[in-house]
Design a protein around this motif. Structure first.
Motif, PDB file in Angstrom:
ATOM      1  N   PRO A  61       0.801  -1.227   0.000  1.00 54.72           N
ATOM      2  CA  PRO A  61       0.000   0.000   0.000  1.00 54.72           C
ATOM      3  C   PRO A  61       0.835   1.279   0.000  1.00 54.72           C
ATOM      4  CG  PRO A  61       0.070  -0.905   2.189  1.00 54.72           C
ATOM      5  CD  PRO A  61       0.822  -1.866   1.301  1.00 54.72           C
ATOM      6  N   TRP A  62       1.981   1.274  -0.695  1.00 55.04           N
ATOM      7  CA  TRP A  62       2.799   2.478  -0.794  1.00 55.04           C
ATOM      8  C   TRP A  62       3.543   2.460  -2.119  1.00 55.04           C
ATOM      9  CZ3 TRP A  62       3.606  -1.084   3.201  1.00 55.04           C
ATOM     10  CH2 TRP A  62       4.657  -1.972   3.003  1.00 55.04           C
ATOM     11  N   SER A  63       3.970   3.601  -2.536  1.00 52.96           N
ATOM     12  CA  SER A  63       4.640   3.721  -3.823  1.00 52.96           C
ATOM     13  C   SER A  63       6.132   3.434  -3.717  1.00 52.96           C
ATOM     14  CB  SER A  63       4.429   5.127  -4.382  1.00 52.96           C
ATOM     15  OG  SER A  63       5.151   6.069  -3.614  1.00 52.96           O
ATOM     16  N   ALA A  64       6.733   3.145  -4.853  1.00 54.48           N
ATOM     17  CA  ALA A  64       8.181   2.954  -4.912  1.00 54.48           C
ATOM     18  C   ALA A  64       8.892   4.245  -4.534  1.00 54.48           C
ATOM     19  CB  ALA A  64       8.593   2.496  -6.304  1.00 54.48           C
ATOM     20  N   THR A  65       8.308   5.371  -4.880  1.00 53.97           N
ATOM     21  CA  THR A  65       8.889   6.667  -4.526  1.00 53.97           C
ATOM     22  C   THR A  65       8.933   6.838  -3.018  1.00 53.97           C
ATOM     23  OG1 THR A  65       8.104   7.627  -6.593  1.00 53.97           O
ATOM     24  CG2 THR A  65       8.661   9.158  -4.817  1.00 53.97           C
ATOM     25  N   ALA A  66       7.857   6.474  -2.355  1.00 50.22           N
ATOM     26  CA  ALA A  66       7.821   6.571  -0.891  1.00 50.22           C
ATOM     27  C   ALA A  66       8.872   5.651  -0.272  1.00 50.22           C
ATOM     28  CB  ALA A  66       6.433   6.225  -0.367  1.00 50.22           C
ATOM     29  N   GLN A  67       9.021   4.478  -0.826  1.00 52.57           N
ATOM     30  CA  GLN A  67      10.018   3.535  -0.304  1.00 52.57           C
ATOM     31  C   GLN A  67      11.428   4.090  -0.484  1.00 52.57           C
ATOM     32  OE1 GLN A  67       9.305  -0.516  -1.423  1.00 52.57           O
ATOM     33  NE2 GLN A  67      11.422  -1.089  -1.080  1.00 52.57           N
ATOM     34  N   ARG A  68      11.724   4.662  -1.642  1.00 51.31           N
ATOM     35  CA  ARG A  68      13.057   5.245  -1.879  1.00 51.31           C
ATOM     36  C   ARG A  68      13.328   6.405  -0.930  1.00 51.31           C
ATOM     37  NH1 ARG A  68      11.679   4.232  -7.253  1.00 51.31           N
ATOM     38  NH2 ARG A  68      10.891   6.348  -7.515  1.00 51.31           N
ATOM     39  N   LYS A  69      12.324   7.264  -0.732  1.00 53.05           N
ATOM     40  CA  LYS A  69      12.502   8.414   0.155  1.00 53.05           C
ATOM     41  C   LYS A  69      12.705   7.963   1.596  1.00 53.05           C
ATOM     42  CE  LYS A  69      12.709  12.677   1.501  1.00 53.05           C
ATOM     43  NZ  LYS A  69      13.900  13.479   1.273  1.00 53.05           N
ATOM     44  N   LEU A  70      11.942   6.968   2.025  1.00 54.71           N
ATOM     45  CA  LEU A  70      12.112   6.458   3.382  1.00 54.71           C
ATOM     46  C   LEU A  70      13.504   5.856   3.546  1.00 54.71           C
ATOM     47  CD1 LEU A  70      11.140   5.891   6.211  1.00 54.71           C
ATOM     48  CD2 LEU A  70      10.002   3.833   5.341  1.00 54.71           C
ATOM     49  N   ARG A  71      13.981   5.113   2.557  1.00 54.13           N
ATOM     50  CA  ARG A  71      15.346   4.570   2.620  1.00 54.13           C
ATOM     51  C   ARG A  71      16.350   5.713   2.770  1.00 54.13           C
ATOM     52  NH1 ARG A  71      15.412   1.723  -1.802  1.00 54.13           N
ATOM     53  NH2 ARG A  71      14.935  -0.249  -0.776  1.00 54.13           N
ATOM     54  N   GLN A  72      16.162   6.771   2.013  1.00 53.42           N
ATOM     55  CA  GLN A  72      17.063   7.931   2.097  1.00 53.42           C
ATOM     56  C   GLN A  72      17.040   8.532   3.500  1.00 53.42           C
ATOM     57  OE1 GLN A  72      16.103  11.112  -0.634  1.00 53.42           O
ATOM     58  NE2 GLN A  72      17.333  12.567   0.509  1.00 53.42           N
ATOM     59  N   LEU A  73      15.852   8.713   4.058  1.00 53.11           N
ATOM     60  CA  LEU A  73      15.728   9.295   5.397  1.00 53.11           C
ATOM     61  C   LEU A  73      16.390   8.402   6.451  1.00 53.11           C
ATOM     62  CD1 LEU A  73      12.063  10.592   5.180  1.00 53.11           C
ATOM     63  CD2 LEU A  73      14.140  11.996   5.289  1.00 53.11           C
ATOM     64  N   LEU A  74      16.190   7.095   6.334  1.00 55.34           N
ATOM     65  CA  LEU A  74      16.807   6.176   7.290  1.00 55.34           C
ATOM     66  C   LEU A  74      18.326   6.192   7.159  1.00 55.34           C
ATOM     67  CD1 LEU A  74      14.300   3.195   7.055  1.00 55.34           C
ATOM     68  CD2 LEU A  74      14.616   4.742   9.001  1.00 55.34           C
ATOM     69  N   ASN A  75      18.821   6.285   5.943  1.00 55.59           N
ATOM     70  CA  ASN A  75      20.270   6.347   5.752  1.00 55.59           C
ATOM     71  C   ASN A  75      20.851   7.658   6.268  1.00 55.59           C
ATOM     72  OD1 ASN A  75      20.624   3.772   4.721  1.00 55.59           O
ATOM     73  ND2 ASN A  75      20.371   4.422   2.612  1.00 55.59           N
ATOM     74  N   GLU A  76      20.107   8.729   6.184  1.00 58.76           N
ATOM     75  CA  GLU A  76      20.557  10.002   6.774  1.00 58.76           C
ATOM     76  C   GLU A  76      20.589   9.895   8.293  1.00 58.76           C
ATOM     77  OE1 GLU A  76      17.944  13.012   5.228  1.00 58.76           O
ATOM     78  OE2 GLU A  76      18.723  12.781   3.187  1.00 58.76           O
ATOM     79  N   TRP A  77      19.607   9.241   8.875  1.00 57.71           N
ATOM     80  CA  TRP A  77      19.550   9.032  10.319  1.00 57.71           C
ATOM     81  C   TRP A  77      20.705   8.119  10.747  1.00 57.71           C
ATOM     82  CZ3 TRP A  77      16.398   4.758  12.870  1.00 57.71           C
ATOM     83  CH2 TRP A  77      16.343   4.919  14.249  1.00 57.71           C
ATOM     84  N   ASP A  78      20.861   7.006  10.091  1.00 59.46           N
ATOM     85  CA  ASP A  78      21.989   6.083  10.236  1.00 59.46           C
ATOM     86  C   ASP A  78      22.375   5.791  11.692  1.00 59.46           C
ATOM     87  OD1 ASP A  78      24.007   4.384   9.374  1.00 59.46           O
ATOM     88  OD2 ASP A  78      25.398   6.010   8.894  1.00 59.46           O
ATOM     89  N   PRO A  79      21.481   5.181  12.455  1.00 58.74           N
ATOM     90  CA  PRO A  79      21.760   4.982  13.882  1.00 58.74           C
ATOM     91  C   PRO A  79      22.954   4.083  14.185  1.00 58.74           C
ATOM     92  CG  PRO A  79      19.838   3.717  13.226  1.00 58.74           C
ATOM     93  CD  PRO A  79      20.200   4.599  12.058  1.00 58.74           C
ATOM     94  N   ILE A  80      23.371   3.239  13.245  1.00 47.21           N
ATOM     95  CA  ILE A  80      24.528   2.387  13.533  1.00 47.21           C
ATOM     96  C   ILE A  80      25.780   2.827  12.781  1.00 47.21           C
ATOM     97  CG2 ILE A  80      23.128   0.421  14.228  1.00 47.21           C
ATOM     98  CD1 ILE A  80      23.711  -0.900  11.588  1.00 47.21           C
ATOM     99  N   GLY A  81      25.666   3.871  11.980  1.00 46.06           N
ATOM    100  CA  GLY A  81      26.837   4.471  11.357  1.00 46.06           C
ATOM    101  C   GLY A  81      27.454   3.703  10.208  1.00 46.06           C
ATOM    102  N   VAL A  82      26.623   3.048   9.397  1.00 41.89           N
ATOM    103  CA  VAL A  82      27.166   2.269   8.284  1.00 41.89           C
ATOM    104  C   VAL A  82      26.567   2.627   6.929  1.00 41.89           C
ATOM    105  CG1 VAL A  82      27.725   0.310   9.776  1.00 41.89           C
ATOM    106  CG2 VAL A  82      25.520   0.384   8.584  1.00 41.89           C
TER     107      VAL A  82
END
Length: 96
Positions: free
Chosen positions: A3-24
């Motif tokens: 129930p979500w778009s590929a665009t939303a998935q890519r943006k969420l991946r980007q946001l999580l990578n910016e957050w990067d809680p484990i630094g990798v």
């Protein structure tokens, strides 16, 4: 069908990578992909920042084995819910 778009998935991946809680994220671009479906599912259901923050806190602590206070999961949750709302995904959650 998800129930979500590929665009939303890519943006969420980007946001999580910016957050990067484990630094990798600079080394492993898909490290947080395990969080994509659970987060997008919660966002599609209308989860608020408190629920998203609790999920992130648990994942950082239990899944990644880190002290969640350093990664500020509640701040990230606020960022995610603000992004989701401002991008209008609640009105257009289903997409390609």
């Amino acid at each position: 069908m998800k129930p979500w778009s590929a665009t939303a998935q890519r943006k969420l991946r980007q946001l999580l990578n910016e957050w990067d809680p484990i630094g990798v994220a600079d080394l492993v671009g898909d490290e947080y992909d395990c969080l994509l479906a659970p987060l997008l599912g919660r966002l599609c259901r209308g989860a608020d920042g408190t629920e998203i923050g609790a999920y992130l806190r648990t994942e950082v602590e239990d899944h990644f084995g880190l002290d969640p206070s350093a990664s500020r999961p509640e701040a990230m949750a606020a960022r995610l819910t603000a992004w989701w709302t401002s991008a209008g995904h609640r009105d257009d959650a289903v997409g390609a």
